[in-house]
Design a protein around this motif. Structure first.
Motif, PDB file in Angstrom:
ATOM      1  N   ASP A 117       0.813  -0.037  -1.892  1.00 22.90           N
ATOM      2  CA  ASP A 117       0.308   1.239  -2.404  1.00 22.90           C
ATOM      3  C   ASP A 117       1.393   2.297  -2.284  1.00 22.90           C
ATOM      4  O   ASP A 117       1.964   2.494  -1.200  1.00 22.90           O
ATOM      5  CB  ASP A 117      -0.919   1.641  -1.591  1.00 22.90           C
ATOM      6  CG  ASP A 117      -1.694   2.795  -2.200  1.00 22.90           C
ATOM      7  OD1 ASP A 117      -1.080   3.601  -2.923  1.00 22.90           O
ATOM      8  OD2 ASP A 117      -2.903   2.897  -1.931  1.00 22.90           O
ATOM      9  N   ARG A 142      -6.200   0.137  -9.383  1.00 25.61           N
ATOM     10  CA  ARG A 142      -5.851  -1.252  -9.085  1.00 25.61           C
ATOM     11  C   ARG A 142      -6.619  -2.219  -9.972  1.00 25.61           C
ATOM     12  O   ARG A 142      -6.041  -3.165 -10.530  1.00 25.61           O
ATOM     13  CB  ARG A 142      -6.120  -1.555  -7.607  1.00 25.61           C
ATOM     14  CG  ARG A 142      -5.765  -2.992  -7.207  1.00 25.61           C
ATOM     15  CD  ARG A 142      -6.303  -3.338  -5.828  1.00 25.61           C
ATOM     16  NE  ARG A 142      -7.751  -3.223  -5.756  1.00 25.61           N
ATOM     17  CZ  ARG A 142      -8.598  -4.101  -6.279  1.00 25.61           C
ATOM     18  NH1 ARG A 142      -8.154  -5.157  -6.948  1.00 25.61           N
ATOM     19  NH2 ARG A 142      -9.902  -3.916  -6.163  1.00 25.61           N
ATOM     20  N   ARG A 143      -7.921  -1.988 -10.127  1.00 24.57           N
ATOM     21  CA  ARG A 143      -8.714  -2.890 -10.973  1.00 24.57           C
ATOM     22  C   ARG A 143      -8.228  -2.856 -12.423  1.00 24.57           C
ATOM     23  O   ARG A 143      -8.161  -3.902 -13.092  1.00 24.57           O
ATOM     24  CB  ARG A 143     -10.200  -2.501 -10.899  1.00 24.57           C
ATOM     25  CG  ARG A 143     -10.866  -2.852  -9.586  1.00 24.57           C
ATOM     26  CD  ARG A 143     -12.375  -2.721  -9.687  1.00 24.57           C
ATOM     27  NE  ARG A 143     -12.789  -1.335  -9.817  1.00 24.57           N
ATOM     28  CZ  ARG A 143     -13.095  -0.543  -8.786  1.00 24.57           C
ATOM     29  NH1 ARG A 143     -13.003  -1.004  -7.541  1.00 24.57           N
ATOM     30  NH2 ARG A 143     -13.495   0.701  -8.990  1.00 24.57           N
ATOM     31  N   ASP A 198      -9.182   7.647  -8.468  1.00 31.14           N
ATOM     32  CA  ASP A 198      -9.821   6.544  -7.755  1.00 31.14           C
ATOM     33  C   ASP A 198      -8.808   5.402  -7.731  1.00 31.14           C
ATOM     34  O   ASP A 198      -8.657   4.670  -8.707  1.00 31.14           O
ATOM     35  CB  ASP A 198     -11.094   6.150  -8.510  1.00 31.14           C
ATOM     36  CG  ASP A 198     -11.829   4.987  -7.873  1.00 31.14           C
ATOM     37  OD1 ASP A 198     -11.254   4.308  -6.998  1.00 31.14           O
ATOM     38  OD2 ASP A 198     -12.976   4.736  -8.283  1.00 31.14           O
ATOM     39  N   GLU A 226      -8.740   2.591  -6.205  1.00 35.12           N
ATOM     40  CA  GLU A 226      -9.313   1.253  -6.386  1.00 35.12           C
ATOM     41  C   GLU A 226      -9.514   0.955  -7.866  1.00 35.12           C
ATOM     42  O   GLU A 226      -9.306  -0.167  -8.322  1.00 35.12           O
ATOM     43  CB  GLU A 226     -10.631   1.124  -5.621  1.00 35.12           C
ATOM     44  CG  GLU A 226     -10.457   0.744  -4.169  1.00 35.12           C
ATOM     45  CD  GLU A 226      -9.765  -0.600  -4.009  1.00 35.12           C
ATOM     46  OE1 GLU A 226     -10.263  -1.607  -4.555  1.00 35.12           O
ATOM     47  OE2 GLU A 226      -8.710  -0.644  -3.352  1.00 35.12           O
TER      48      GLU A 226
END
Length: 309
Positions: free
Chosen positions: A103, A18-19, A13, A15
């Motif tokens: 990315d 990134r978090r 995942d 995202e």
């Protein structure tokens, strides 16, 4: 900018990756030992190459640590840094060493932009690693160098073992808790598939010891290396599993001093963008000198038996 199209297998995942990195960015300096050690070893490999690389990219730069090692080396004049995490990129941006949020799966750089691409412990979170390597190759000028380090298959083998045992014991089932990693053989095949010339793959193992397993788990989160497997359970891990995993870790792996080891395998990737001047293997049958002459032996035709037999 539209990125190239590749068959996509979603393992991670992105995202969540990134978090995790955004949360880790403010305090990353306190837990950067592994990235720092890998950067040092990566720099040693670059130092051994007698070439100049005026334009370079640090892909997956985190707080810009690698740039501190390579600035001024090998004729680097311009160093662009990029990280999936805007928080990390903001920390890495130092004026003369600009950083962008980008990315690895969709590189925003034109073809043949760089003489050198470096990547330090970031590519293990990429879903389409062949596609990312192809994009890196395309971003290199002809005869440009890619030099990368990524976590390999032996990484955190102890933690993987005890987490699986604890979850099966207490939940009667198993869910992905720790990222899968490529192995050495896979890495070599991927470099060839991505079109790199003269690929070289090797690995190091770094063993870090901790006073207890819970400290290791806490540091992984602080490093931004928390669970981001796409099929991970959304159910909280639970204190019971954590404590049982810590007990098993100590029982199975603690040394005489009570400290527990954590294994990190680092795979180093070294390859060149193709160029006509590079060495190439000879075609079969094209050798000009015979092996028998080099060895001072008598050459015999196929199927002919030596004298005396």
């Amino acid at each position: 900018m539209n990125g190239p199209q590749f068959d996509q297998i979603t393992v991670f995942d992105r995202e969540q990756v990134r978090r995790n990195r955004d949360r880790a960015a403010p305090g990353f300096d306190d837990v950067d030992f592994l990235v720092r050690e890998s950067a040092d070893r990566l720099t040693d490999r670059l130092r051994d190459i007698a070439r100049l690389f005026p334009a370079a990219l640090d892909l997956g730069c985190r707080t810009g640590l690698l740039s501190d090692f390579v600035t001024g080396m090998n004729g680097i004049q311009t160093l662009i840094q990029a990280d999936l995490s805007p928080g990390m990129a903001a920390r890495a941006d130092r004026g003369d060493r600009p950083a962008v949020a980008a990315d690895e799966e969709w590189l925003p750089f034109a073809e043949e932009s760089f003489d050198l691409v470096l990547s330090n412990l970031s590519l293990h979170w990429v879903n389409d690693l062949p596609g990312a390597l192809i994009q890196i190759n395309r971003a290199l000028k002809a005869d440009g160098l890619f030099l990368g380090a990524m976590l390999g298959g032996e990484t955190l083998k102890e933690l993987r073992d005890v987490m699986a045992l604890a979850e099966v014991e207490l939940r009667d089932g198993l869910s992905p808790r720790i990222s899968p990693f490529a192995d050495l053989r896979d890495a070599g095949a991927l470099m060839q598939r991505a079109g790199f010339a003269l690929p070289v793959i090797d690995s190091d193992t770094i063993t870090v010891t901790y006073g207890n397993p819970l400290t290791l788990m806490q540091e992984l989160r602080k490093m931004g290396e928390g669970n981001a497997v796409a099929e991970r359970s959304r159910r909280p891990l639970g204190r019971d599993i954590l404590m049982r995993a810590a007990e098993l870790y100590a029982e199975r792996y603690a040394g005489p001093d009570g400290r527990v080891p954590a294994t990190f395998e680092i795979i180093y990737l070294h390859g060149w963008a193709p160029h006509e001047t590079q060495q190439k293997p000879l075609r079969p049958g094209s050798a000009r000198n015979r092996l028998a002459a080099a060895l001072g032996a008598e050459e015999q035709s196929a199927g002919e038996k030596p004298n005396g037999t």
